[in-house]
Design a protein around this motif. Structure first.
Motif, PDB file in Angstrom:
ATOM      1  N   GLU A 149     -13.927  10.964  18.344  1.00 28.00           N
ATOM      2  CA  GLU A 149     -13.697  10.559  16.946  1.00 28.00           C
ATOM      3  C   GLU A 149     -13.473  11.767  16.032  1.00 28.00           C
ATOM      4  O   GLU A 149     -12.579  11.798  15.215  1.00 28.00           O
ATOM      5  CB  GLU A 149     -14.943   9.809  16.425  1.00 28.00           C
ATOM      6  CG  GLU A 149     -14.868   8.295  16.360  1.00 28.00           C
ATOM      7  CD  GLU A 149     -13.548   7.729  15.873  1.00 28.00           C
ATOM      8  OE1 GLU A 149     -13.317   7.806  14.646  1.00 28.00           O
ATOM      9  OE2 GLU A 149     -12.771   7.216  16.693  1.00 28.00           O
ATOM     10  N   ASN A 150     -14.356  12.763  16.220  1.00 24.70           N
ATOM     11  CA  ASN A 150     -14.339  13.901  15.298  1.00 24.70           C
ATOM     12  C   ASN A 150     -13.464  15.060  15.788  1.00 24.70           C
ATOM     13  O   ASN A 150     -13.644  16.192  15.371  1.00 24.70           O
ATOM     14  CB  ASN A 150     -15.777  14.398  15.063  1.00 24.70           C
ATOM     15  CG  ASN A 150     -16.409  14.860  16.367  1.00 24.70           C
ATOM     16  OD1 ASN A 150     -15.849  14.625  17.438  1.00 24.70           O
ATOM     17  ND2 ASN A 150     -17.551  15.522  16.275  1.00 24.70           N
ATOM     18  N   GLU A 151     -12.542  14.760  16.694  1.00 24.87           N
ATOM     19  CA  GLU A 151     -11.610  15.795  17.145  1.00 24.87           C
ATOM     20  C   GLU A 151     -10.194  15.368  16.790  1.00 24.87           C
ATOM     21  O   GLU A 151      -9.909  14.174  16.724  1.00 24.87           O
ATOM     22  CB  GLU A 151     -11.721  15.987  18.666  1.00 24.87           C
ATOM     23  CG  GLU A 151     -12.996  16.698  19.092  1.00 24.87           C
ATOM     24  CD  GLU A 151     -13.184  16.691  20.613  1.00 24.87           C
ATOM     25  OE1 GLU A 151     -13.838  17.608  21.111  1.00 24.87           O
ATOM     26  OE2 GLU A 151     -12.685  15.765  21.290  1.00 24.87           O
ATOM     27  N   PRO A 152      -9.273  16.334  16.583  1.00 22.83           N
ATOM     28  CA  PRO A 152      -7.909  15.942  16.257  1.00 22.83           C
ATOM     29  C   PRO A 152      -7.279  15.226  17.450  1.00 22.83           C
ATOM     30  O   PRO A 152      -7.559  15.585  18.596  1.00 22.83           O
ATOM     31  CB  PRO A 152      -7.198  17.272  15.990  1.00 22.83           C
ATOM     32  CG  PRO A 152      -8.022  18.298  16.702  1.00 22.83           C
ATOM     33  CD  PRO A 152      -9.437  17.792  16.703  1.00 22.83           C
ATOM     34  N   ALA A 192     -12.527  25.566  12.040  1.00 23.76           N
ATOM     35  CA  ALA A 192     -12.426  24.651  10.896  1.00 23.76           C
ATOM     36  C   ALA A 192     -13.808  24.103  10.535  1.00 23.76           C
ATOM     37  O   ALA A 192     -14.171  24.037   9.353  1.00 23.76           O
ATOM     38  CB  ALA A 192     -11.467  23.513  11.234  1.00 23.76           C
ATOM     39  N   LEU A 193     -14.585  23.749  11.567  1.00 29.97           N
ATOM     40  CA  LEU A 193     -15.937  23.226  11.310  1.00 29.97           C
ATOM     41  C   LEU A 193     -16.818  24.303  10.679  1.00 29.97           C
ATOM     42  O   LEU A 193     -17.617  24.033   9.785  1.00 29.97           O
ATOM     43  CB  LEU A 193     -16.584  22.751  12.625  1.00 29.97           C
ATOM     44  CG  LEU A 193     -15.998  21.463  13.205  1.00 29.97           C
ATOM     45  CD1 LEU A 193     -16.538  21.204  14.607  1.00 29.97           C
ATOM     46  CD2 LEU A 193     -16.307  20.273  12.291  1.00 29.97           C
ATOM     47  N   ARG A 194     -16.643  25.530  11.143  1.00 33.38           N
ATOM     48  CA  ARG A 194     -17.477  26.625  10.628  1.00 33.38           C
ATOM     49  C   ARG A 194     -17.126  26.957   9.174  1.00 33.38           C
ATOM     50  O   ARG A 194     -18.001  27.104   8.324  1.00 33.38           O
ATOM     51  CB  ARG A 194     -17.267  27.877  11.490  1.00 33.38           C
ATOM     52  CG  ARG A 194     -18.264  28.991  11.196  1.00 33.38           C
ATOM     53  CD  ARG A 194     -17.819  30.319  11.774  1.00 33.38           C
ATOM     54  NE  ARG A 194     -16.832  30.977  10.913  1.00 33.38           N
ATOM     55  CZ  ARG A 194     -16.295  32.169  11.164  1.00 33.38           C
ATOM     56  NH1 ARG A 194     -16.631  32.815  12.278  1.00 33.38           N
ATOM     57  NH2 ARG A 194     -15.413  32.709  10.346  1.00 33.38           N
ATOM     58  N   ASP A 195     -15.814  27.042   8.900  1.00 35.57           N
ATOM     59  CA  ASP A 195     -15.403  27.535   7.572  1.00 35.57           C
ATOM     60  C   ASP A 195     -15.350  26.450   6.507  1.00 35.57           C
ATOM     61  O   ASP A 195     -15.497  26.739   5.321  1.00 35.57           O
ATOM     62  CB  ASP A 195     -14.025  28.217   7.665  1.00 35.57           C
ATOM     63  CG  ASP A 195     -14.103  29.547   8.400  1.00 35.57           C
ATOM     64  OD1 ASP A 195     -15.235  29.949   8.756  1.00 35.57           O
ATOM     65  OD2 ASP A 195     -13.043  30.164   8.622  1.00 35.57           O
ATOM     66  N   PHE A 196     -15.068  25.227   6.915  1.00 34.96           N
ATOM     67  CA  PHE A 196     -14.928  24.148   5.919  1.00 34.96           C
ATOM     68  C   PHE A 196     -15.754  22.929   6.327  1.00 34.96           C
ATOM     69  O   PHE A 196     -15.207  21.832   6.538  1.00 34.96           O
ATOM     70  CB  PHE A 196     -13.449  23.757   5.766  1.00 34.96           C
ATOM     71  CG  PHE A 196     -12.556  24.908   5.391  1.00 34.96           C
ATOM     72  CD1 PHE A 196     -12.511  25.391   4.082  1.00 34.96           C
ATOM     73  CD2 PHE A 196     -11.761  25.525   6.350  1.00 34.96           C
ATOM     74  CE1 PHE A 196     -11.690  26.463   3.740  1.00 34.96           C
ATOM     75  CE2 PHE A 196     -10.932  26.596   6.011  1.00 34.96           C
ATOM     76  CZ  PHE A 196     -10.898  27.070   4.705  1.00 34.96           C
ATOM     77  N   PRO A 197     -17.076  23.092   6.421  1.00 38.06           N
ATOM     78  CA  PRO A 197     -17.911  21.985   6.936  1.00 38.06           C
ATOM     79  C   PRO A 197     -17.864  20.746   6.056  1.00 38.06           C
ATOM     80  O   PRO A 197     -18.127  19.643   6.547  1.00 38.06           O
ATOM     81  CB  PRO A 197     -19.316  22.601   6.975  1.00 38.06           C
ATOM     82  CG  PRO A 197     -19.277  23.772   6.053  1.00 38.06           C
ATOM     83  CD  PRO A 197     -17.873  24.274   6.065  1.00 38.06           C
ATOM     84  N   ASP A 198     -17.502  20.919   4.784  1.00 38.93           N
ATOM     85  CA  ASP A 198     -17.552  19.764   3.885  1.00 38.93           C
ATOM     86  C   ASP A 198     -16.240  18.990   3.819  1.00 38.93           C
ATOM     87  O   ASP A 198     -16.172  17.941   3.191  1.00 38.93           O
ATOM     88  CB  ASP A 198     -17.931  20.226   2.466  1.00 38.93           C
ATOM     89  CG  ASP A 198     -19.285  20.920   2.485  1.00 38.93           C
ATOM     90  OD1 ASP A 198     -20.118  20.541   3.347  1.00 38.93           O
ATOM     91  OD2 ASP A 198     -19.491  21.854   1.681  1.00 38.93           O
ATOM     92  N   LEU A 199     -15.202  19.509   4.445  1.00 41.94           N
ATOM     93  CA  LEU A 199     -13.902  18.822   4.364  1.00 41.94           C
ATOM     94  C   LEU A 199     -13.732  17.894   5.566  1.00 41.94           C
ATOM     95  O   LEU A 199     -14.313  18.132   6.628  1.00 41.94           O
ATOM     96  CB  LEU A 199     -12.766  19.850   4.384  1.00 41.94           C
ATOM     97  CG  LEU A 199     -12.588  20.737   3.158  1.00 41.94           C
ATOM     98  CD1 LEU A 199     -11.428  21.695   3.396  1.00 41.94           C
ATOM     99  CD2 LEU A 199     -12.311  19.880   1.917  1.00 41.94           C
ATOM    100  N   PRO A 200     -12.887  16.844   5.404  1.00 40.23           N
ATOM    101  CA  PRO A 200     -12.515  16.061   6.591  1.00 40.23           C
ATOM    102  C   PRO A 200     -11.860  17.004   7.612  1.00 40.23           C
ATOM    103  O   PRO A 200     -11.155  17.941   7.213  1.00 40.23           O
ATOM    104  CB  PRO A 200     -11.489  15.055   6.051  1.00 40.23           C
ATOM    105  CG  PRO A 200     -11.617  15.092   4.571  1.00 40.23           C
ATOM    106  CD  PRO A 200     -12.233  16.390   4.178  1.00 40.23           C
ATOM    107  N   LEU A 201     -12.075  16.770   8.912  1.00 41.04           N
ATOM    108  CA  LEU A 201     -11.634  17.737   9.927  1.00 41.04           C
ATOM    109  C   LEU A 201     -10.135  18.053   9.847  1.00 41.04           C
ATOM    110  O   LEU A 201      -9.735  19.213   9.923  1.00 41.04           O
ATOM    111  CB  LEU A 201     -11.993  17.242  11.331  1.00 41.04           C
ATOM    112  CG  LEU A 201     -11.665  18.252  12.441  1.00 41.04           C
ATOM    113  CD1 LEU A 201     -12.527  19.505  12.343  1.00 41.04           C
ATOM    114  CD2 LEU A 201     -11.809  17.627  13.813  1.00 41.04           C
TER     115      LEU A 201
END
Ligand code: AMP
Ligand code: ZN
Length: 470
Positions: free
Chosen positions: A200-203, A84-93
């Motif tokens: 924080e930045n993990e589901p 998710a971080l690789r493909d959509f870096p600009d979206l909220p996680l």
């Protein structure tokens, strides 16, 4: 319920055993499904195809509405987060993860549908079962099979006297295993994670043990309990899941419930290999189901999903398979031969698959011997034995193969119903010695360019074939 006795190889006892369901009115099977972060490769299709065959057989033996087949979707996993971080870096996680899992799940479902496999009865997602996982973890803590250390809830393998039964490993083997990290916070290095805290930045989900996410193994313990109960009939997956995944599922479920048995029969398919090595994402030696269906990833052209499935089934499910173009070509030509031989068969709801094919499959899914039996029926059908043609068609349909997917439109052409009706009328007239009427019918058809040929079938009964006059 038909009388076919089933025997299945059980990894737990390392023997082939007669299969008796706990409840013949609800035969229950759980198979570990995909982690949805990327296209499934053709190796991932093997358990889907193998357990689909077993599902079909169980439905036949016990009744279509008497079998519950659960295959989960793992939609929480660190590989998903990374993707998710690789493909959509600009979206909220959360949004990025949702995009990855939704897209991958629907791709998986359409890939396995194209292979001609049946949908399982239930396909639960891990993220819809977090509360169930938390309840299991709470039970494990209450029964002193789990402890909280360093922000993680861990299963204590030393708390289970017979941990390791499925894989036949003892704890010393595990200690020697390079895969188990030596972590100071673990009571035993083999202890495994039930719940881990999320940054924080993990589901994460709120829990008595902090905001966190489940370990992989607890997912299947929770989902199998929810849909199949604390003890059920069959649990399946690929060979690589025996340890640690299935071993740990057993430990969690049995210790949380205080039961002796999680699943009675544990079944594992062998690996699909490329040049002697397991096909896997990490080795990079994979070809996706989608590539094979859509592009010339192997052999320079796309393959029909039913051909991929037959190619997989031609080897016994416990043996390794070397996947090759030659194998795909063999499967294609075999399926085409069967479809040609079944051409023109009239099938109905009540048609039964061939008894010898069923018998071979009932012997630990011996598809190879079943296919030899099918070849024999096809031979008879080619000799114009109407019964064999009908039986072949019914058996192919039972196995989930269509009757014309590989035939050209010309080969797949169906007999117009008025011809069949005229032939039946004429046969009735001949049998009643009404030769004038029989002759009139023959002449009518001849005017439409159709020639009739009479012959006797094996039972000595009069039959008629027809062809278009050239
Ligand atoms: P995974 O997404 O890696 O957890 O795999 C999903 C399912 O595919 C599991 O049942 C694995 O055992 C199975 N599997 C993965 N790779 C192979 C392979 N090369 N051959 C057969 N089964 C496999
Ligand atoms: Zn599982």
């Amino acid at each position: 319920m038909s009388g076919t006795p089933l025997s299945l190889y059980n990894t737990l006892t390392r023997t082939k055993e007669a299969f008796t369901p706990l409840d013949p009115d609800n035969v229950r099977m759980y198979v570990c499904g995909p982690t949805v972060y990327d296209f499934a490769h053709i190796g991932n299709a093997r358990p889907v195809i193998v357990f689909d065959l077993l599902f079909r057989l169980l439905r036949h033996v016990y009744g279509a509405d008497k079998v519950t087949y659960v295959r989960n979707i793992t939609d929480v996993d660190d590989k998903i987060n990374a993707r998710a971080l690789r493909d959509f870096p600009d979206l909220p996680l959360n949004e990025a993860i949702r995009r990855v899992t939704e897209k991958t799940e629907s791709q998986f479902l359409s890939d396995v549908a194209a292979l001609g496999t049946l949908e399982p009865t239930v396909q639960p997602r891990a993220t819809d079962n977090i509360a169930e996982m938390q309840a299991l973890i709470a039970d494990l803590i209450a029964r002193e099979h789990a402890y909280n250390a360093n922000g993680e809830v861990l299963f204590a393998v030393d708390s289970m006297a017979d941990y390791g039964q499925l894989s036949g490993r003892n704890l010393e083997d595990n200690l020697a295993g390079a895969r188990i990290a030596i972590d100071a916070h673990k009571k035993n290095p083999a202890d495994f994670v039930l719940w881990k805290q999320s940054a924080e930045n993990e589901p994460g989900w709120d829990s008595p043990w902090g905001r966190g996410r489940p370990g992989w193994h607890i997912e299947c313990s929770a989902m199998s309990e929810r849909y199949l109960g604390q003890t059920f009939d069959i649990h399946g997956g690929g060979l690589d899941l025996i340890f640690p995944h299935h071993e740990n599922e057993i430990a969690q479920s049995r210790c949380a419930h205080g039961t002796e048995v999680m699943a009675k029969v544990w079944m594992h398919n062998g690996f699909l290999q490329v040049e002697g090595q397991k096909m896997s994402k990490s080795l990079g030696n994979f070809v996706t189901i989608n590539d094979l269906l859509q592009t010339g990833a192997m052999g320079g052209h796309a393959w029909h999903g039913e051909v991929l499935r037959l190619a997989m089934l031609m080897t016994h499910y416990r043996e390794p398979i070397d996947f090759s173009v030659k194998r795909l070509e063999e499967a294609e030509s075999k399926l085409r031969d069967w479809q040609r031989a079944a051409r023109g068969a009239e099938t109905g709801e009540a048609d039964e698959p061939d008894a010898s094919v069923l018998r071979e499959l009932a012997d630990d899914l011996n598809f190879h011997r079943a296919s030899v039996a099918l070849d024999l029926i096809a031979k008879k059908a080619n000799r114009d034995e109407g019964h064999a043609r009908q039986c072949l068609a019914a058996t192919l349909q039972f196995l989930g193969f269509s009757l014309d997917s590989l035939l050209t439109s010309d080969e797949g052409w169906e007999e117009p119903p008025h011809i069949a009706a005229a032939i039946a009328d004429r046969l009735a007239a001949l049998n009643a010695k009404d030769f004038a009427k029989a002759d009139t019918i023959r002449k009518d058809l001849a005017e439409q360019g159709i020639a009739l040929m009479d012959y006797k079938d094996e039972a000595g009964a009069r039959q008629t074939k027809w062809e278009i006059k050239r």
